[in-house]
Design a protein around this motif. Structure first.
Motif, PDB file in Angstrom:
ATOM      1  N   ALA A 157       0.929  -1.471  -0.237  1.00 63.57           N
ATOM      2  CA  ALA A 157      -0.132   0.055  -0.485  1.00 63.57           C
ATOM      3  C   ALA A 157       0.637   1.854  -0.015  1.00 63.57           C
ATOM      4  O   ALA A 157       0.938   2.154  -0.637  1.00 63.57           O
ATOM      5  N   GLU A 206       2.018   2.026  -3.983  1.00 64.43           N
ATOM      6  CA  GLU A 206       1.128   2.224  -4.229  1.00 64.43           C
ATOM      7  C   GLU A 206       0.801   3.884  -4.147  1.00 64.43           C
ATOM      8  O   GLU A 206       0.424   4.207  -4.721  1.00 64.43           O
ATOM      9  N   TYR A 207       0.404   4.562  -2.810  1.00 66.75           N
ATOM     10  CA  TYR A 207       0.385   5.550  -2.425  1.00 66.75           C
ATOM     11  C   TYR A 207       2.037   6.195  -3.308  1.00 66.75           C
ATOM     12  O   TYR A 207       1.489   7.360  -3.457  1.00 66.75           O
ATOM     13  N   GLU A 214       3.782   6.123  -5.916  1.00 63.45           N
ATOM     14  CA  GLU A 214       3.021   6.009  -7.219  1.00 63.45           C
ATOM     15  C   GLU A 214       2.394   6.787  -7.654  1.00 63.45           C
ATOM     16  O   GLU A 214       2.703   7.576  -9.236  1.00 63.45           O
ATOM     17  N   GLN A 215       1.283   7.113  -6.912  1.00 60.05           N
ATOM     18  CA  GLN A 215       0.002   7.763  -6.797  1.00 60.05           C
ATOM     19  C   GLN A 215       0.129  10.132  -6.826  1.00 60.05           C
ATOM     20  O   GLN A 215      -0.410  10.286  -7.217  1.00 60.05           O
ATOM     21  N   ARG A 255       4.482  -5.417  -6.415  1.00 60.62           N
ATOM     22  CA  ARG A 255       3.641  -3.939  -5.764  1.00 60.62           C
ATOM     23  C   ARG A 255       4.838  -3.258  -6.950  1.00 60.62           C
ATOM     24  O   ARG A 255       4.443  -2.531  -8.073  1.00 60.62           O
ATOM     25  N   ASP A 297       5.072  -1.373 -10.795  1.00 62.74           N
ATOM     26  CA  ASP A 297       5.223   0.002 -11.346  1.00 62.74           C
ATOM     27  C   ASP A 297       6.642   0.398 -12.068  1.00 62.74           C
ATOM     28  O   ASP A 297       6.584   1.480 -10.726  1.00 62.74           O
TER      29      ASP A 297
END
Length: 678
Positions: A308, A311-312, A314-315, A349, A353
């Protein structure tokens, strides 16, 4: 009013006069068809005050050659006509394209040196910067008693006027605030005054306690001369100077000069895939470290990003516009995976990415690559051989750490560059006081793996230097600790370092001249956001707006748990974008590009110091000669063309309303020649 109608007319008249001077009118020995030669060098008259030193630092950082005359030196040269100008090949030459003075008349009004300087400026159209002076009619301003004000500017908001944006300060977005870092210390003093005829205000603010607006920076055109007048005190480390420095230099040089300046911000995230140890708030140390009694790591869970968190990250990159450099330990990730059931969602993850980030080799398992550490004492020492020599990690072991990590990344399709490396703790490089020299096996291991750029710690070694055939690339450490995952942990450790022993701290701050103890411990609940984040934002932003390409570095732990790094990064970006116009973006070069920039700067400074650079402007033609193979930094207006062996091409790349580049002549040319727009 920011300016008066007579002031605009006077300024226009000076522009016209400058054009006539460029054609040779009024220059001794010159015909109307002969433009003078103006050397691309600045004269700095230094009285030792911080404003002159700040501008000098900006010239040096940009790469602009300058000659410094120290007013405190009894053997300094006399400023006279022979010092300022001469004739080269029958062409009149102005030796300096601009003059920096501590104030409008440091030699005394009417003195021989002051008169010689003013005659020179008038004859050749040379601009003058008054680094700091008070408001009075001699610099085109009313006295502050006539509707102005003098006092502390701390925390006050200033505005770049329309005239300032139309001149050389258009790279700014409009407003900026003077720093106010301490309620008990006056940080900036200035004179806010109304312009008179001939003065055009470039930076102003509302008159405190009065009406209207008063100038802080402006151009005074009078008697065929132009002065940039600054009426507030500053030093090179204050944000208000840093944001104005580019405009001061561009005004001084007319936007045509040697040197190149950009704003940079890069962030390396070390230890990616590896866990980081956690600060023990009870024992005030980090389990697993040599100075933590019983430090086997068992009492504290290590800190490691989750899927998580990845993912954060990358965002966040997509929304912020800033690319992070993931400095990775592939072997440490494999060890974690093996110890945790054979699966690792974080690695899955990040690999998925992989093209969103940049990647830098951080060695396979973060092994210490310097001397073999003897941890039987605190602090540790280098282990010794029987003959008393230092025991070092071998070339083969160092090479394997580099090679295996690169291979791990290639096997997973990570876009990694073979020539970039960050060693764990910058190990292998000299580490004072224990290891005063590089591991002698390091250079060979770097060569074995094709490494050209190895990271160093800027707080220890700010200058680039060779390690065999490779070069160091200094990085700025961020004061967000590697061993914390929460704000409370961060504040606890910060308090331990920066509070006195009487307040429960380590007392280290009391024993080091470069440290300052906190007046009182920070509140664990609020101290991170209220004190540490603003401090770190200020430091990082000063680097970013100081033409400093060096990246900052933090750790993967700072993207985990409470994700402590993001508030710092978000505020740096927000503050920057509030200050600068869209044509002046933050540049975000990768590790090797930073190394190349520093290498070019060093070669350029050497060439300038050795007197092997010749650069001048005649009319609209700029000519630069430097040692063969030396990249030349030049800044020029939009529309400038570079002369090629056949024809011309647009020069440079756009930045801050101008164009600039590191450039070299094309074979068989011996000089770089630019044609400025009419």
């Amino acid at each position: 009013m920011a300016h008066s109608v007579p002031g605009w007319r006077n300024a226009a008249a000076v522009v016209a006069t400058t054009s006539l001077l460029a054609a040779g009118v009024g220059i001794p020995g010159a015909s109307a068809a002969t433009a003078p030669r103006v050397d691309l060098r600045v004269l700095v008259v230094d009285n030792g005050d911080s404003p002159v030193q700040a501008i000098t630092a900006e010239l040096k950082s940009t790469g602009i050659p300058y000659t410094r005359v120290n007013l405190d030196d009894a053997n300094r040269p006399t400023i006279d006509a022979a010092f300022l100008s001469d004739t080269v090949g029958g062409t009149p030459r102005a030796r300096y394209q601009g003059v920096v003075l501590p104030n409008e008349a440091p030699f005394g009004p009417g003195s021989a040196e002051q008169s010689a300087l003013e005659t020179y400026e008038r004859t050749y159209g040379i601009p003058q910067v008054d680094a700091y002076t008070w408001a009075h009619p001699g610099v085109g301003l009313d006295y502050t008693s006539e509707g102005g004000w003098a006092g502390s500017l701390d925390g006050r908001a200033a505005t770049v006027t329309d005239a300032g944006r139309a001149s050389r300060f258009g790279y700014l977005d409009g407003q900026f605030a003077f720093e106010d870092n301490s309620a008990s210390t006056q940080e900036s003093y200035g004179f806010v005054a109304r312009p008179r005829a001939g003065y055009t205000s470039y930076v102003d603010l509302p008159v405190p306690g009065g009406s209207g607006r008063g100038s802080l920076v402006g151009e005074y055109a009078h008697e065929g001369r132009r002065e940039l007048v600054v009426t507030f005190a500053y030093n090179q480390h204050q944000r208000q100077f840093r944001v104005l420095a580019r405009g001061i230099v561009e005004w001084l040089t007319g936007g045509v000069h040697l040197g190149r300046s950009r704003n940079y911000f890069g962030v390396h995230i070390d230890d990616v895939f590896a866990p980081d140890s956690r600060w023990d708030t009870e024992r005030d140390c980090t389990p697993g470290s040599f100075n933590c009694d019983g430090g086997d790591g068992a009492r504290a869970e290590p800190i490691r990003m989750t899927a998580a968190d990845a993912e954060y990250a990358e965002q966040w990159q997509r929304s912020s516009g800033l690319t992070l450099d993931m400095v990775y330990n592939g072997g440490s990730g494999e060890e974690w995976k093996e110890a945790n059931g054979g699966t690792d969602a974080l690695t899955d993850r990040l690999v998925a990415d992989r093209n969103a980030f940049r990647w830098i080799n951080h060695t396979y398992t973060h092994q210490y690559l310097g001397c073999l550490q003897d941890t039987s004492t605190v602090p540790w020492s280098c282990a010794k051989n029987a003959d008393g020599t230092t025991r070092y990690l071998s070339r083969a072991d160092i090479a394997a750490q580099i090679r295996d990590n690169h291979a791990w990344a290639v096997a997973r399709g990570l876009p990694v560059q073979r020539d970039e490396l960050v060693t764990g703790e910058h190990s292998g490089l000299r580490t004072l006081p224990q290891q005063p020299d590089d591991n002698p096996n390091l250079a060979g291991a770097l060569a074995d793996n094709g490494v050209k750029w190895i990271a160093s710690d800027n707080s220890r070694e700010p200058a680039q230097r060779p390690v065999g055939a490779a070069l160091t690339v200094p990085r700025h450490p961020m004061n967000v600790y590697y061993n914390v995952g929460t704000a409370a942990e961060m504040v606890d450790e910060y308090n331990w370092v920066y509070t006195s022993a009487a307040d429960g701290g380590s007392g280290v701050c009391e024993n080091h001249a470069t440290s300052t103890c906190l007046a009182a411990p920070l509140d664990p609940a609020t101290g991170y956001a209220s004190h540490i984040v603003p401090q770190e934002v200020r430091t990082a932003l000063l680097h970013a707006v100081g033409n400093d390409p060096r990246s900052h570095y933090a750790h993967q732990s700072n993207l985990a748990e409470e994700r402590l790094l993001y508030p710092v990064l978000d505020q740096v970006l927000a503050d920057y974008r509030a200050l600068f116009a869209s044509d002046t973006p933050l540049e975000n070069p990768r590790h090797s590009a930073v190394g190349t920039e520093l290498k070019r700067r060093a070669a350029w400074q050497t060439a300038v110091a050795n007197g092997t650079v010749t650069a001048y402007r005649i009319g609209t033609t700029v000519t630069v000669k430097a040692p063969r193979g030396t990249a030349v930094p030049v800044t020029a207006p939009a529309g400038t063309q570079k002369k090629l062996a056949l024809g011309t091409a647009a020069f440079g790349t756009p930045y801050a309303g101008a164009r600039s580049a590191w450039d070299t002549p094309e074979a068989p040319q011996s000089a770089l020649t630019l044609k400025l727009p009419s």
